[in-house]
Motif scaffolding. Sequence first.
Motif, PDB file in Angstrom:
ATOM      1  N   ARG A  73       0.865  -1.185   0.000  1.00 39.54           N
ATOM      2  CA  ARG A  73       0.000   0.000   0.000  1.00 39.54           C
ATOM      3  C   ARG A  73       0.895   1.226   0.000  1.00 39.54           C
ATOM      4  O   ARG A  73       1.648   1.456   0.949  1.00 39.54           O
ATOM      5  N   THR A  75       1.311   5.274  -0.169  1.00 36.32           N
ATOM      6  CA  THR A  75       0.630   6.545   0.064  1.00 36.32           C
ATOM      7  C   THR A  75       1.247   7.642  -0.797  1.00 36.32           C
ATOM      8  O   THR A  75       2.479   7.763  -0.864  1.00 36.32           O
ATOM      9  N   ALA A 105      -3.840   7.061  -2.257  1.00 34.49           N
ATOM     10  CA  ALA A 105      -3.099   5.830  -1.953  1.00 34.49           C
ATOM     11  C   ALA A 105      -3.448   4.772  -2.992  1.00 34.49           C
ATOM     12  O   ALA A 105      -4.557   4.778  -3.565  1.00 34.49           O
ATOM     13  N   THR A 107      -3.141   0.464  -3.499  1.00 33.98           N
ATOM     14  CA  THR A 107      -2.799  -0.828  -2.918  1.00 33.98           C
ATOM     15  C   THR A 107      -2.686  -1.869  -4.027  1.00 33.98           C
ATOM     16  O   THR A 107      -3.633  -2.066  -4.806  1.00 33.98           O
ATOM     17  N   THR A 109      -2.240  -5.782  -4.648  1.00 35.56           N
ATOM     18  CA  THR A 109      -2.369  -7.072  -3.967  1.00 35.56           C
ATOM     19  C   THR A 109      -1.928  -8.183  -4.915  1.00 35.56           C
ATOM     20  O   THR A 109      -2.436  -8.294  -6.037  1.00 35.56           O
TER      21      THR A 109
END
Length: 234
Positions: A73, A75, A105, A107, A109
Amino acid sequence: MFRSTMSPTPARPHRTARLAAAVVGGALLAVAVPSLASAHVTVSPDELVAGDHGVLTFSFSHGCENSPTTALRITMPEGLASVSPTLDGDWTIDVERGDDGLVSAVTYTALSPVPSDLRGAVSMGVGLDEDTPASLAFPVEQKCVDGTTEWTQIAENGEDPHSLDAPAPVVTVDAATGSGHGDHEDADANAASDGQSPAAPAVESLWGTILGAGGLVAGLAALVVSVLAYRRKS
């Protein structure tokens, strides 16, 4: 008169060989240590020009205490005009936005956890304003199968970033000096007029590194030969 026909003990040459091996091993360890110490989440390139745009790649080569990485993640700092995460078949992407509509932000995965002994990387395109700050820090939360590592530390004025345990990736922003892409074209044209290709400085730097490493190896080899020759004479 009895004369001994026993040959001299080979212990001294063996000790010399072990000494030479230790010298070479120590030199190789000294070269390897900086690489081990740099095992953080890094960003490349780490330098951009205000008002320009580029693609930032965030890389990592280990997990949280050797646990496989499942997500990153990242920012976004203030001063970015735009953010466009790169679509990659190995990651799913979740984008968060602030009240102003700008990306706050991102993220990433992993579809499959990234083992700690493999290198992983994600990327995004970013645009900078003319008044973007001189330094952009990108705090990263690295999530793993077991545990989480937060790469969020930022060096204070006068503090060495390399002394931090978990530094955030940082991009330096240089002041704009012209029209951006035109500057690159002018620089390439000037290099061509001098009979030098734009890639020549990088090649020369690479050869300098190779020659320097070769000189170190040659010096160590000469030291080993000198020690062996001295031991034989004595």
